[in-house]
Every structure is written in structure tokens, then in C-alpha cells.
Write an enzyme that holds these catalytic residues in place. Structure first.
Site, mmCIF file in Angstrom:
data_model
loop_
_atom_site.group_PDB
_atom_site.id
_atom_site.type_symbol
_atom_site.label_atom_id
_atom_site.label_comp_id
_atom_site.label_asym_id
_atom_site.label_seq_id
_atom_site.Cartn_x
_atom_site.Cartn_y
_atom_site.Cartn_z
ATOM 1 N N HIS A 106 0.888 -1.170 0.000
ATOM 2 C CA HIS A 106 0.000 0.000 0.000
ATOM 3 C C HIS A 106 0.922 1.215 0.000
ATOM 4 C CE1 HIS A 106 -2.223 -3.016 2.415
ATOM 5 N NE2 HIS A 106 -3.309 -2.529 1.862
ATOM 6 N N ASP A 109 2.537 1.989 3.240
ATOM 7 C CA ASP A 109 3.444 0.987 3.817
ATOM 8 C C ASP A 109 4.879 1.428 3.543
ATOM 9 O OD1 ASP A 109 1.221 -0.615 4.255
ATOM 10 O OD2 ASP A 109 1.560 -1.828 2.458
ATOM 11 N N GLU A 273 -8.722 -13.876 -1.899
ATOM 12 C CA GLU A 273 -8.003 -14.136 -0.640
ATOM 13 C C GLU A 273 -8.706 -15.260 0.135
ATOM 14 O OE1 GLU A 273 -6.394 -10.817 1.420
ATOM 15 O OE2 GLU A 273 -6.893 -11.624 3.391
ATOM 16 N N ASP A 312 -10.596 -12.111 10.102
ATOM 17 C CA ASP A 312 -9.533 -12.264 9.107
ATOM 18 C C ASP A 312 -8.211 -12.437 9.872
ATOM 19 O OD1 ASP A 312 -8.504 -12.206 6.541
ATOM 20 O OD2 ASP A 312 -8.633 -10.046 6.295
ATOM 21 N N ASP A 314 -5.555 -13.947 9.048
ATOM 22 C CA ASP A 314 -4.380 -13.808 8.182
ATOM 23 C C ASP A 314 -3.214 -14.689 8.623
ATOM 24 O OD1 ASP A 314 -5.614 -11.997 6.509
ATOM 25 O OD2 ASP A 314 -4.693 -10.229 7.403
ATOM 26 N N ASP A 344 -0.567 -12.594 1.971
ATOM 27 C CA ASP A 344 -1.233 -11.566 2.774
ATOM 28 C C ASP A 344 -1.480 -12.201 4.145
ATOM 29 O OD1 ASP A 344 -2.521 -9.407 3.749
ATOM 30 O OD2 ASP A 344 -4.071 -9.312 2.198
#
Ligand code: XLS
Ligand code: NI
Ligand code: NI
Length: 441
Positions: A106, A109, A273, A312, A314, A344
Site C-alpha cells: 500500500h 506501507d 483471498e 480475518d 491472516d 497476505d
């Protein structure tokens, strides 16, 4: 510019190599052998593994109940540009050592957002010049860029779907800069994930206007990027909820419908995802198949959720059966269109050693590699495909074939069924299909 200079961050860890299943070395791949050819392509080409800048370089493990736990040695500088350079050094050292070819980010980031748009843009332009050099020296490439239009409080009511035009315009400015950044770094794709594009309550929401505005916004972004010579693919990353109660890009089917509604279907595909699929009450493989059926299987954000809770989480992938079913869809649909497999995923809050980040990525890559090998063996050597074909064999001859060719009317079905009598009972054989996967794993 030396890739790993005097500031080596991951000391004592060298390049991760493939050593095979028999190796006990935790810092080696057991299944991911980048140059091994499977189904006509090397694993490297099939997967295009990418490191997610936000989780791996930025996320220090904070959660709603406590602050970050990870003391990253690259996050010590107070000057934002110096801090961003250190982070880039750590990123490229890590990506090179783990042996992946790609990364994703992003905008913020890369460098912390400043108080004004112009200063934020200046910071980004500065760090882009630095990262360009790191890309050149390492041959690491940008799989996709995106903009974070969900963290800053200004986006609390959405970005492109915000009820206030001023915020929509501000998001537009940010996306323009993120597109410029992605193009400057030779990004192969660009992602839109609309974490706050949705609603918390329908009572205060004009859903039609918000969705139309997103459609207009995406058209503008596409036109701008194409005008700047961007040849890559745009991806929508569906997610049903979190942080917003209801997100407009709920799942693959919903997103495909909006892309078609707003005339974006030729430029956009989907980034699927794993944990978003399960949050939408689907399986990962279901979402891949829906995208593939529409010719829109673009990219994958690899992770996994947790059976016992509903957000989420992750986590890094390690479910061989889930990933094998996904790799069956992947191989049969010809792989990803333009994208790759971006981890991710984040190490757990209490995984605080720098080497844990290596273990995580090694495990994720090995899970996909092992699943690909199993799926390929199942397709090549087992009766799987012939059992599946056989299940649909009634559509390959006679009236069934004519039906698929659009040659029959409802009256034809009536006449045929009248003569045919009660259809034979045919087993779906699910357990046999499952056993075949188990046998080849
Ligand atoms: C969040 C998303 C996000 C996107 C990029 O759940 O997965 O990380 O991939 O904005
Ligand atoms: Ni994602
Ligand atoms: Ni996610």
C-alpha cells in the site's frame, strides 16, 4: 548500491534453498523447488510468490487488546525518509534471502503518511527513487501496488463510497499518486480492496448512489492509468465484511456483477483471498472457481483463517487439503491471469523472533508447492478427471449434447422425459473423490 550492506537485518540467515522432503533444516524449502517444472511451467512461474510489505515489514503485532510486540530493527529512525529507507533495505534483504521474485504494497506501507497531501506525495516520490534502485540490483519486482484508503480517520465513512464528495475527491488524489507510484516501479498489476466501501447501517446509507460512485471512481482510475501507459491488470479483492459490517465487494460473484454493471470487465479481474472467501461462507476453491468461470482469476492473496473464530486472522497457509483443492482449480483453469500468490499473512503476535518471518514464508511456499504437486499427480495419474467427466457424460451424446448446444426447447424436454421414464439413480461418489486426494497427498 549493495543489496545487503553493513546494515544486515536478518543476520545469520542466508539464502533459503530447496533441500527436499528429507531435509530437517528449518531454513530450507522441502517442496518449493523454484526451477522444478510441473504441468509445463516452473513452480516459480506458476506461483510468482510475493511478500506483503504491510504484514512483513510494518505490522508489529498490535491488536485491540494490546500494542505491538515486535521490535523490528528497521523501525528505529525518527526521520520518516530514513525510516522508509531502512524498511526498504529490510524488505529487499528479506525478499532476496527467501528467494521470491515479487512484493506488494500500500502507498503508506512504503513511507508514513504526512500531514498534507503534497508532503505525502513528496515523501512517496523520494522513497520510490530509492526502491527503484533496490529493484534494479535485486531483480525483485512489484506484483501489485494499492492505496490504503481505509486506515486514516478521514475514510471512516468510506473512500470512493463516502457520502461526502470532498472525501471521495481526496481518495481520488491518493489513488492517482498510488497509481503513479505503481507505474514508476513497473508494477504488473494494481489492486482495489474496499475495506470501508460498504455500510455499517442501511438506515443512513444511500446504497445506489454509493455503488454508482464507486463505479465512476474505478472508471476514472482505469482511464487515468491507461492514459499514463499502464498495461497491467486491475484487481478487485472481494471481502464480505471487516472492518465494515457489509462490504460492497462481498464475494467473487458480487464483484463480477459490479464490474460488468460498470463496464470494467475488460480491465479488471479478481484477487481472491483465502480468509475472505471463508468469511463470505464460501471455500477458497469456490471463489477461485467462480472467478475462473468468468475468465477473471487474476491473483491470490494467500493466508488462512481459523476454524474457531470468524475474522480475518491472516495466518500463513498450512492446510494441504484446502490448498490442493484450490490447486486443482488453478491448474484446470490455466493459472492466474497477470497476478501471483501474495502472502497476505502475518506471523502471530507472540512470534517475535525475526527468523519466524522466514519460517512463515517457507511454510506458505511449501504448502502451495506440495499442493500443486499433489493436484498435478491427481490430474495426471488418478481416475479423478475421468470420474468427473463421467459424471457429466450424459451431455456428450444424444439429446444431452443437443441440450448443451441450445438445440432443444422446453417442449423437447417434455417429450424426451415422457418417453424416458423415471431417471436412473446415480451416486455422486463424494467419498471416492476425497479418497483419491488423500491417496495422492
Ligand atoms: C484486508 C486485505 C488487504 C488487501 C490490500 O483484509 O486483505 O490486506 O489485500 O489492501
Ligand atoms: Ni488481501
Ligand atoms: Ni485480508
Amino acid at each position: 548500491m549493495a543489496l545487503i550492506g553493513d546494515k544486515e537485518f536478518f543476520k545469520g540467515i542466508g539464502e533459503i534453498k530447496y533441500e527436499g522432503k528429507g531435509s530437517d533444516n528449518p531454513m530450507a524449502f522441502k517442496f518449493y523447488n523454484p526451477d522444478q517444472v510441473v504441468a509445463g511451467k516452473t513452480m516459480r512461474e506458476h506461483f510468482k510468490f510475493a511478500v506483503a510489505y504491510w504484514h512483513t515489514l510494518c505490522g508489529t503485532g498490535g491488536d485491540p487488546f494490546g500494542p505491538g510486540t515486535k521490535n523490528f530493527p528497521w523501525s528505529t529512525a525518527s526521520d520518516p525518509i530514513k525510516a522508509a529507507e531502512d524498511k526498504a533495505d529490510a524488505a529487499f534483504e528479506f525478499i532476496t534471502k527467501v528467494g521470491f521474485d515479487y512484493y506488494c504494497f500500500h502507498d503508506f506501507d512504503l513511507v508514513d503518511e504526512a500531514d498534507s497531501l503534497s508532503e505525502s506525495e513528496r515523501r512517496i516520490q523520494t522513497i520510490v527513487e530509492y526502491i527503484k534502485q533496490k529493484q534494479d540490483v535485486s531483480n525483485v519486482k512489484l506484483l501489485w501496488g494499492t492505496s490504503n484508503c481505509f486506515s486514516n480517520p478521514r475514510y471512516m465513512n468510506g473512500a470512493a463510497s463516502n457520502p461526502n464528495f470532498d472525501v471521495v475527491a481526496r481518495a481520488g488524489a491518493q489513488v492517482k499518486i498510488a497509481l503513479d507510484t505503481t507505474i514508476a516501479l513497473g508494477g504488473e498489476n494494481y489492486v482495489f480492496w474496499g475495506g470501508r466501501e460498504g455500510y455499517m447501517s442501511l438506515l443512513n446509507t444511500n446504497m445506489k448512489l454509493e455503488q454508482d460512485n464507486i463505479g465512476r471512481f474505478l472508471n476514472m482510475a482505469r482511464d487515468y492509468a491507461r492514459g499514463q501507459g499502464f498495461k497491467g491488470t486491475f484487481f478487485i479483492e472481494p471481502k464480505p465484511m471487516e472492518p465494515t459490517k457489509h462490504q460492497y465487494d462481498f464475494d467473487a460473484a458480487t464483484s463480477i456483477n459490479s464490474l460488468r454493471e460498470y463496464g470494467l470487465e475488460n480491465d479488471f479481474k479478481l484477487n481472491i483471498e483465502v480468509n475472505h472467501a471463508t468469511l463470505a461462507q464460501h471455500t477458497f476453491q469456490h471463489e477461485l472457481q467462480v472467478a475462473a468461470n468468468a475468465g477473471m482469476l487474476g491473483s491470490i492473496d494467500a493466508n488462512r483463517g481459523d476454524y474457531q473464530n470468524g475474522w480475518d486472522t491472516d495466518q500463513f497457509p498450512n492446510n494441504i487439503m484446502e490448498t490442493t483443492e484450490a490447486m486443482l482449480v488453478f491448474l484446470k483453469s490455466g493459472g492466474l491471469q497477470g497476478g501471483g500468490i501474495n502472502f497476505d499473512a502475518k506471523t502471530r503476535r507472540n512470534s517475535t523472533d525475526l527468523e519466524d518471518i522466514f519460517h512463515a514464508h517457507i511454510g506458505g511456499a511449501d504448502t502451495f508447492a506440495r499442493a500443486l504437486l499433489i493436484a498435478d499427480a491427481v490430474l495426471q495419474n488418478s481416475p479423478y478427471q475421468s470420474l468427473l467427466d463421467n459424471r457429466y457424460s450424459s451431455f456428450t451424446t444424444g439429446k444431452g449434447l443437443e441440450f448443451t448446444e441450445g438445440k432443444l426447447s422446453l417442449t423437447d424436454l417434455y417429450d424426451y422425459a415422457g418417453k424416458n421414464g423415471e431417471p436412473e439413480q446415480i451416486s455422486g461418489k463424494q467419498e471416492l473423490f476425497e479418497n483419491i486426494l488423500n491417496q495422492y497427498s
